[in-house]
Design a protein around this motif. Structure first.
Motif, PDB file in Angstrom:
ATOM      1  N   GLU A   1       0.822  -1.207   0.000  1.00 47.69           N
ATOM      2  CA  GLU A   1       0.000   0.000   0.000  1.00 47.69           C
ATOM      3  C   GLU A   1       0.859   1.261   0.000  1.00 47.69           C
ATOM      4  OE1 GLU A   1      -2.684  -0.540   3.282  1.00 47.69           O
ATOM      5  OE2 GLU A   1      -3.732  -2.180   2.247  1.00 47.69           O
ATOM      6  N   ALA A   2       1.983   1.238   0.721  1.00 48.55           N
ATOM      7  CA  ALA A   2       2.886   2.393   0.739  1.00 48.55           C
ATOM      8  C   ALA A   2       3.454   2.651  -0.649  1.00 48.55           C
ATOM      9  CB  ALA A   2       4.007   2.164   1.749  1.00 48.55           C
ATOM     10  N   ALA A   3       3.876   1.593  -1.333  1.00 46.13           N
ATOM     11  CA  ALA A   3       4.410   1.742  -2.690  1.00 46.13           C
ATOM     12  C   ALA A   3       3.329   2.240  -3.636  1.00 46.13           C
ATOM     13  CB  ALA A   3       4.993   0.412  -3.180  1.00 46.13           C
ATOM     14  N   ASP A   4       2.151   1.681  -3.515  1.00 48.08           N
ATOM     15  CA  ASP A   4       1.039   2.072  -4.372  1.00 48.08           C
ATOM     16  C   ASP A   4       0.644   3.528  -4.135  1.00 48.08           C
ATOM     17  OD1 ASP A   4      -0.956   1.300  -6.362  1.00 48.08           O
ATOM     18  OD2 ASP A   4      -2.415   1.495  -4.725  1.00 48.08           O
ATOM     19  N   ASP A   5       0.672   3.977  -2.875  1.00 47.69           N
ATOM     20  CA  ASP A   5       0.330   5.364  -2.546  1.00 47.69           C
ATOM     21  C   ASP A   5       1.255   6.360  -3.237  1.00 47.69           C
ATOM     22  OD1 ASP A   5      -1.774   4.572  -0.962  1.00 47.69           O
ATOM     23  OD2 ASP A   5      -0.737   4.923   0.942  1.00 47.69           O
ATOM     24  N   LYS A   6       2.492   5.962  -3.470  1.00 52.97           N
ATOM     25  CA  LYS A   6       3.466   6.844  -4.121  1.00 52.97           C
ATOM     26  C   LYS A   6       3.569   6.566  -5.624  1.00 52.97           C
ATOM     27  CE  LYS A   6       4.588   9.394  -0.726  1.00 52.97           C
ATOM     28  NZ  LYS A   6       4.335  10.830  -0.758  1.00 52.97           N
ATOM     29  N   LYS A   7       2.567   5.882  -6.146  1.00 53.34           N
ATOM     30  CA  LYS A   7       2.459   5.622  -7.589  1.00 53.34           C
ATOM     31  C   LYS A   7       3.597   4.772  -8.147  1.00 53.34           C
ATOM     32  CE  LYS A   7      -1.158   8.344  -7.750  1.00 53.34           C
ATOM     33  NZ  LYS A   7      -2.178   7.870  -6.878  1.00 53.34           N
ATOM     34  N   ALA A   8       4.055   3.804  -7.362  1.00 54.31           N
ATOM     35  CA  ALA A   8       5.049   2.856  -7.863  1.00 54.31           C
ATOM     36  C   ALA A   8       4.440   2.103  -9.040  1.00 54.31           C
ATOM     37  CB  ALA A   8       5.463   1.884  -6.771  1.00 54.31           C
ATOM     38  N   ALA A   9       5.258   1.839 -10.039  1.00 56.35           N
ATOM     39  CA  ALA A   9       4.778   1.164 -11.244  1.00 56.35           C
ATOM     40  C   ALA A   9       5.075  -0.328 -11.181  1.00 56.35           C
ATOM     41  CB  ALA A   9       5.438   1.777 -12.477  1.00 56.35           C
ATOM     42  N   ASP A  10       4.183  -1.100 -11.772  1.00 55.90           N
ATOM     43  CA  ASP A  10       4.369  -2.542 -11.964  1.00 55.90           C
ATOM     44  C   ASP A  10       4.818  -3.247 -10.682  1.00 55.90           C
ATOM     45  OD1 ASP A  10       4.330  -4.932 -13.316  1.00 55.90           O
ATOM     46  OD2 ASP A  10       6.284  -4.626 -14.267  1.00 55.90           O
ATOM     47  N   ILE A  11       3.990  -3.162  -9.646  1.00 56.30           N
ATOM     48  CA  ILE A  11       4.316  -3.785  -8.367  1.00 56.30           C
ATOM     49  C   ILE A  11       4.118  -5.291  -8.487  1.00 56.30           C
ATOM     50  CG2 ILE A  11       3.803  -3.902  -5.911  1.00 56.30           C
ATOM     51  CD1 ILE A  11       2.606  -1.056  -6.168  1.00 56.30           C
TER      52      ILE A  11
ATOM     53  N   GLN B   1      13.159   7.437  -4.469  1.00 53.55           N
ATOM     54  CA  GLN B   1      13.417   7.800  -3.079  1.00 53.55           C
ATOM     55  C   GLN B   1      12.120   8.003  -2.311  1.00 53.55           C
ATOM     56  OE1 GLN B   1      15.906  11.177  -3.956  1.00 53.55           O
ATOM     57  NE2 GLN B   1      17.794  10.033  -3.492  1.00 53.55           N
ATOM     58  N   SER B   2      11.147   8.622  -2.937  1.00 50.12           N
ATOM     59  CA  SER B   2       9.859   8.858  -2.299  1.00 50.12           C
ATOM     60  C   SER B   2       9.146   7.548  -1.967  1.00 50.12           C
ATOM     61  CB  SER B   2       8.987   9.726  -3.217  1.00 50.12           C
ATOM     62  OG  SER B   2       7.718   9.925  -2.661  1.00 50.12           O
ATOM     63  N   ILE B   3       9.175   6.600  -2.883  1.00 46.27           N
ATOM     64  CA  ILE B   3       8.551   5.292  -2.661  1.00 46.27           C
ATOM     65  C   ILE B   3       9.251   4.579  -1.503  1.00 46.27           C
ATOM     66  CG2 ILE B   3       8.159   2.991  -3.646  1.00 46.27           C
ATOM     67  CD1 ILE B   3       8.027   4.470  -6.440  1.00 46.27           C
ATOM     68  N   ALA B   4      10.581   4.559  -1.532  1.00 46.13           N
ATOM     69  CA  ALA B   4      11.340   3.867  -0.486  1.00 46.13           C
ATOM     70  C   ALA B   4      11.097   4.506   0.880  1.00 46.13           C
ATOM     71  CB  ALA B   4      12.827   3.872  -0.819  1.00 46.13           C
ATOM     72  N   ARG B   5      11.082   5.834   0.928  1.00 47.20           N
ATOM     73  CA  ARG B   5      10.854   6.536   2.196  1.00 47.20           C
ATOM     74  C   ARG B   5       9.458   6.232   2.739  1.00 47.20           C
ATOM     75  NH1 ARG B   5      12.906  11.023   0.886  1.00 47.20           N
ATOM     76  NH2 ARG B   5      11.077  11.828  -0.190  1.00 47.20           N
ATOM     77  N   GLU B   6       8.465   6.178   1.844  1.00 43.72           N
ATOM     78  CA  GLU B   6       7.095   5.874   2.276  1.00 43.72           C
ATOM     79  C   GLU B   6       7.002   4.449   2.828  1.00 43.72           C
ATOM     80  OE1 GLU B   6       2.880   6.966   2.541  1.00 43.72           O
ATOM     81  OE2 GLU B   6       4.775   8.055   2.492  1.00 43.72           O
ATOM     82  N   ILE B   7       7.661   3.508   2.180  1.00 46.60           N
ATOM     83  CA  ILE B   7       7.682   2.130   2.677  1.00 46.60           C
ATOM     84  C   ILE B   7       8.293   2.095   4.075  1.00 46.60           C
ATOM     85  CG2 ILE B   7       8.787  -0.130   2.373  1.00 46.60           C
ATOM     86  CD1 ILE B   7       8.412   0.308  -0.687  1.00 46.60           C
ATOM     87  N   LYS B   8       9.431   2.753   4.242  1.00 47.70           N
ATOM     88  CA  LYS B   8      10.110   2.801   5.538  1.00 47.70           C
ATOM     89  C   LYS B   8       9.221   3.446   6.599  1.00 47.70           C
ATOM     90  CE  LYS B   8      14.259   4.796   7.697  1.00 47.70           C
ATOM     91  NZ  LYS B   8      13.613   5.615   8.700  1.00 47.70           N
ATOM     92  N   ASP B   9       8.656   4.606   6.282  1.00 44.87           N
ATOM     93  CA  ASP B   9       7.832   5.340   7.248  1.00 44.87           C
ATOM     94  C   ASP B   9       6.589   4.555   7.661  1.00 44.87           C
ATOM     95  OD1 ASP B   9       9.677   7.393   7.088  1.00 44.87           O
ATOM     96  OD2 ASP B   9       8.401   8.704   5.858  1.00 44.87           O
ATOM     97  N   LYS B  10       5.899   3.965   6.694  1.00 46.26           N
ATOM     98  CA  LYS B  10       4.668   3.216   7.002  1.00 46.26           C
ATOM     99  C   LYS B  10       4.971   1.952   7.803  1.00 46.26           C
ATOM    100  CE  LYS B  10       1.751   5.983   5.098  1.00 46.26           C
ATOM    101  NZ  LYS B  10       0.858   6.802   5.894  1.00 46.26           N
TER     102      LYS B  10
END
Length: 116
Positions: free
Chosen positions: A12-22, A49-58
């Motif tokens: 969900e964290a990756a998806d929230d930051k619009k990660a592609a092809d999860i 970086q934004s995706i990775a930071r969101e994963i870490k934070d969540k």
């Protein structure tokens, strides 16, 4: 927190930051490194970086320790190690080059509907 709950949080964290092809690979019985690999990509170093930071934070908000995060400064391939769940956040070009899905081709792709 179960591995499946952690996996959902990471997805969900990756998806929230619009990660592609999860893609989620079930690594149980295949690798001693982790039970699940989540692989995704961003289209720029900043998005990676934004995706990775969101994963870490969540994950931390949910009470899970992040063992390590590598590659963040370059923003080309960031590995977020959460123990039994490892997230690989690639820049689009790096993902194509390394092609982890092919490297771990014997790992079944997991539909998160199976976990939920």
């Amino acid at each position: 927190m179960t591995n499946e709950t952690l996996l959902e949080t990471v997805y969900e964290a990756a998806d929230d930051k619009k990660a592609a092809d999860i893609v989620v690979l079930n690594m149980q019985g295949i690798s001693l490194l982790a039970d699940y690999f989540l692989i995704c990509h961003g289209n720029s170093e900043r998005q990676v970086q934004s995706i990775a930071r969101e994963i870490k934070d969540k994950a931390e908000e949910a009470g899970h320790d992040v063992r390590r995060m590598e590659g963040y400064d370059a923003g080309r391939w960031v590995l977020v190690d959460l123990g039994d769940v490892v997230a690989h956040v690639f820049h689009r070009d790096e993902r194509t080059y390394y092609n982890l899905e092919r490297l771990w081709g014997d790992a079944p792709e997991l539909d998160l509907g199976e976990v939920r």
